[in-house]
Design an enzyme around this catalytic site. Structure first.
Site, short mmCIF file in Angstrom:
data_model
loop_
_atom_site.label_atom_id
_atom_site.label_comp_id
_atom_site.label_asym_id
_atom_site.label_seq_id
_atom_site.Cartn_x
_atom_site.Cartn_y
_atom_site.Cartn_z
N GLN A 41 1.85 -6.21 -3.17
CA GLN A 41 2.35 -6.30 -1.78
C GLN A 41 3.65 -5.49 -1.60
OE1 GLN A 41 1.35 -9.60 -3.36
NE2 GLN A 41 -0.58 -8.67 -2.87
N ASP A 61 -8.87 -1.16 8.64
CA ASP A 61 -8.02 -0.01 8.95
C ASP A 61 -6.57 -0.45 8.87
OD1 ASP A 61 -9.94 1.86 9.35
OD2 ASP A 61 -9.87 1.84 11.55
N ASP A 94 0.81 -1.22 0.00
CA ASP A 94 0.00 0.00 0.00
C ASP A 94 0.84 1.27 0.00
OD1 ASP A 94 -2.26 -1.64 0.11
OD2 ASP A 94 -2.13 -1.75 2.29
N ARG A 127 2.74 -29.28 -6.38
CA ARG A 127 2.50 -29.83 -7.72
C ARG A 127 1.11 -30.45 -7.87
NH1 ARG A 127 8.33 -32.43 -7.18
NH2 ARG A 127 7.32 -32.77 -5.18
N LYS A 164 1.86 1.95 -5.18
CA LYS A 164 2.40 1.33 -6.41
C LYS A 164 1.47 1.57 -7.60
CE LYS A 164 2.35 -2.61 -4.26
NZ LYS A 164 2.06 -2.18 -2.88
N GLY A 171 -4.57 -4.40 -3.67
CA GLY A 171 -5.57 -3.36 -3.90
C GLY A 171 -4.81 -2.12 -4.29
N HIS A 172 -4.87 -1.77 -5.58
CA HIS A 172 -4.10 -0.63 -6.09
C HIS A 172 -5.08 0.46 -6.52
CE1 HIS A 172 -0.63 -3.58 -7.24
NE2 HIS A 172 -0.89 -3.55 -5.95
N LYS A 223 -0.56 4.08 -8.23
CA LYS A 223 -0.41 5.43 -8.77
C LYS A 223 0.90 5.56 -9.56
CE LYS A 223 1.08 9.96 -7.77
NZ LYS A 223 1.12 11.21 -7.04
N THR A 231 -5.97 -11.91 3.46
CA THR A 231 -7.10 -11.24 2.80
C THR A 231 -8.23 -12.22 2.52
OG1 THR A 231 -6.10 -11.64 0.65
CG2 THR A 231 -5.58 -9.53 1.70
P1 GDP Z 1 -0.74 0.24 -3.57
O1 GDP Z 1 -1.38 -1.00 -3.06
O2 GDP Z 1 0.73 0.30 -3.32
O3 GDP Z 1 -1.08 0.54 -5.01
O4 GDP Z 1 -1.35 1.43 -2.71
P2 GDP Z 1 -2.90 1.65 -2.32
O5 GDP Z 1 -3.62 2.10 -3.55
O6 GDP Z 1 -3.43 0.46 -1.61
O7 GDP Z 1 -2.78 2.79 -1.24
C1 GDP Z 1 -2.19 4.01 -1.54
C2 GDP Z 1 -3.25 5.12 -1.35
O8 GDP Z 1 -2.59 6.38 -1.34
C3 GDP Z 1 -4.25 5.22 -2.49
O9 GDP Z 1 -5.46 5.65 -1.95
C4 GDP Z 1 -3.67 6.28 -3.42
O10 GDP Z 1 -4.66 6.97 -4.18
C5 GDP Z 1 -3.04 7.21 -2.41
N1 GDP Z 1 -1.83 7.92 -2.86
C6 GDP Z 1 -0.82 7.46 -3.66
N2 GDP Z 1 0.18 8.39 -3.73
C7 GDP Z 1 -0.23 9.43 -2.95
C8 GDP Z 1 0.38 10.69 -2.57
O11 GDP Z 1 1.50 11.02 -2.96
N3 GDP Z 1 -0.34 11.48 -1.71
C9 GDP Z 1 -1.57 11.13 -1.25
N4 GDP Z 1 -2.20 11.97 -0.41
N5 GDP Z 1 -2.17 9.97 -1.57
C10 GDP Z 1 -1.49 9.14 -2.40
P1 IMO Z 2 -0.99 -4.24 -2.16
O1 IMO Z 2 -0.54 -4.78 -3.48
C1 IMO Z 2 -1.05 -4.73 2.19
C2 IMO Z 2 -1.16 -8.84 3.71
C3 IMO Z 2 -2.42 -9.31 4.42
C4 IMO Z 2 -1.82 -10.29 5.40
C5 IMO Z 2 -0.69 -10.94 4.60
C6 IMO Z 2 -1.05 -12.29 3.98
O2 IMO Z 2 -2.28 -3.48 -2.20
O3 IMO Z 2 0.12 -3.49 -1.50
P2 IMO Z 2 -2.54 -12.97 1.89
O4 IMO Z 2 -4.00 -12.79 1.61
O5 IMO Z 2 -1.65 -12.35 0.87
O6 IMO Z 2 -2.17 -14.40 2.15
O7 IMO Z 2 -2.29 -12.20 3.29
O8 IMO Z 2 -0.35 -10.02 3.58
N1 IMO Z 2 -1.36 -8.30 2.35
C7 IMO Z 2 -1.29 -7.00 2.04
N2 IMO Z 2 -1.09 -5.91 2.83
N3 IMO Z 2 -1.16 -4.57 0.86
C8 IMO Z 2 -1.33 -5.65 0.05
O9 IMO Z 2 -1.33 -5.56 -1.29
C9 IMO Z 2 -1.44 -6.93 0.64
N4 IMO Z 2 -1.63 -8.18 0.15
C10 IMO Z 2 -1.57 -9.02 1.21
O10 IMO Z 2 -3.08 -8.24 5.05
O11 IMO Z 2 -1.23 -9.60 6.48
MG MG Z 3 -2.91 -1.61 -1.78
#
Ligand code: GDP
Ligand code: IMO
Ligand code: MG
Length: 428
Positions: free
Chosen positions: A223, A303, A13, A142, A16, A40-41, A18, A128
């Protein structure tokens, strides 16, 4: 022309989605190489917000071919619903390529993920619940089902029966659940076969040809480094390799082809699920980071746990990924703090430690050693260049860069594509 890997430097999170979307307009292919719809991107384009789970973030850039590599685990129902959701919003998804060697997340893998977590009780990982771990376990054992198996009913039936032979014993005798019927699973999977067929390709061949033809290929990690099965905070990790080497095995591209490895690094730290987190905050600062940063999971709605920036982790990410650059995100979230603590080392059993300890026990005992940097109060969301940032924000970025071991080549100051300060081009 470059082949770039873009990956999470912390616990996921980091932003990535963006960062990938930002580069998507200038690259020919964007490839997911591991993980599945546990990711979740979030991508914000103008006034439109997209939440992508399985599809590469490059799918939103019309000139770019999105690829799901062999290292990804694919839930076919999620794939189809994500595609149709984008189509309804006018996004053309017809260029998508899906590796025939990618493994399928089957309904019984999802069941096993959920019952295992329940069985672990307070020792649970906090997965998740998307079937990720059990699907990778089947792959390694396998007994996995691959995309290509959808096109040979006899092989598919044999494989599903073999996988369920053992799982049904576990489900009925250990977990007290009903057995799953092989015939029903085969029927469900065959129902997806025709709808997916047009996307299936020999993606390793396509990508290597593209690189030979000087096309630009971006490998997008799901991740993050600390969730890596080998290099993360095991067992509180995911079941794949988000680290840079995973791009090679998960896409079938040799390491000699990779030119740049970009670590996406949040200006503070978050984590979802269980496991150690030395800089985690349980006070109003943690609450404020969560509120201002919108730190709520895109996949599970949980959260996110929040804490200060941890330079030990950033240095570790540089080491295990061979990072050439960082993309620092969410600097704007820190606006308004008078002082910003940054973890520069750990204290473990009375000793100062500069590097991430390999021992799980030591990491559980690690206490952050903080240095405090002066904050800023000016709005930075409109900053277009490094010099537009207030002096203290510049100093914060420079301090992080020095501690983290690789240059910070871009800074995110807001969620939108254009809310980015570019310092060094990733594509030169
Ligand atoms: P990812 O899983 O690495 O793609 O990240 P997520 O999308 O789960 O979480 C990143 C959150 O931060 C998203 O809601 C983005 O829209 C937001 N975001 C990304 N870059 C920035 C930034 O530079 N500033 C702010 N305020 N939000 C950002
Ligand atoms: P993005 O790509 C944050 C965490 C889960 C749990 C652990 C194992 O959005 O950054 P899993 O379902 O993969 O077996 O869960 O990994 N986890 C993440 N935490 N961002 C993610 O993806 C995640 N994908 C899995 O919360 O702790
Ligand atoms: Mg994410």
């Amino acid at each position: 022309m470059p082949a770039l890997v873009l990956l999470g430097a912390q616990w996921g999170d980091e932003g990535k989605g963006k960062a990938t979307d930002l580069l998507g307009g200038s690259v020919d292919y964007v490839v997911r190489y591991q993980g599945g719809n546990n990711a979740g991107h979030t991508v914000v384009v103008g006034d439109q917000k997209y939440a992508l789970h399985l599809l590469p973030s490059g799918i939103l850039s019309p000139g770019c071919t999105p690829v799901i590599g062999n290292g990804v685990v694919v839930d076919p129902a999620v794939l189809l619903s994500e595609l149709s959701g984008l189509n309804e919003r006018g996004v053309d998804t017809s260029k998508l390529l899906l590796s025939g060697n990618a493994h399928l997340i089957t309904p019984y893998n999802i069941t096993v993920d959920k019952v295992t977590e329940r069985f672990l009780g307070k020792r649970k990982i906090g997965t998740t619940g998307r079937g990720i771990g059990p699907t990778y376990a089947d792959k390694i054992n396998r007994v996995g089902i691959r995309v290509q198996d959808l096109y040979d009913e006899s092989i598919l039936t044999q494989k599903v029966e073999a996988a369920l032979d053992v799982k049904n014993q576990l489900l009925t005798k250990l977990y007290n659940r009903r057995a799953i019927e092989a015939g029903q699973v085969v029927e469900e999977l065959l129902g997806y076969a025709e709808q997916i067929k047009g996307y299936v390709a020999d993606t390793t061949l396509v990508l290597n040809k593209a690189l030979d033809d000087d096309k630009v290929v971006l490998f997008e990690g799901g991740q993050g480094t600390l969730l890596d099965i080998d290099h993360g905070t095991y067992p509180f990790v995911t079941s794949s390799n988000p680290t840079a080497g995973g791009a090679c095995t998960g896409a079938g591209v040799g390491p000699t082809k990779i030119n740049r490895v970009i670590g996406i690094l949040k200006a503070y730290t978050t984590r979802v699920g269980a496991g150690p987190f030395p800089t985690e905050l349980f006070d109003e600062d943690g609450e404020a980071l969560r509120r201002i940063g919108g730190e709520r999971g895109v996949t599970t709605g949980r959260d996110r746990r929040c804490g200060w920036f941890d330079a030990v982790i950033a240095r570790y990410a540089t080491r295990v990924n061979g990072l050439t650059d960082f993309f620092l995100t969410k600097l704007d979230v820190l606006t308004g703090w008078e002082q910003i603590p940054v973890c520069v080392a750990y204290e473990i059993d009375g000793k100062r430690v500069e590097e991430l300890p390999y021992s799980q026990t030591d990491f559980h005992h690690a206490k952050p050693v903080y240095e405090t940097l002066p904050g800023w109060s000016e709005d930075i969301t409109k900053a277009k260049s490094f010099s537009d940032l207030p002096k203290n924000a510049q100093a914060y970025v420079k301090a992080l860069e020095e501690m983290s071991g690789a240059p910070i080549s871009a800074i995110g100051v807001g969620p939108g594509r254009d809310e980015t300060i570019e310092i060094n081009s990733f594509l030169s």
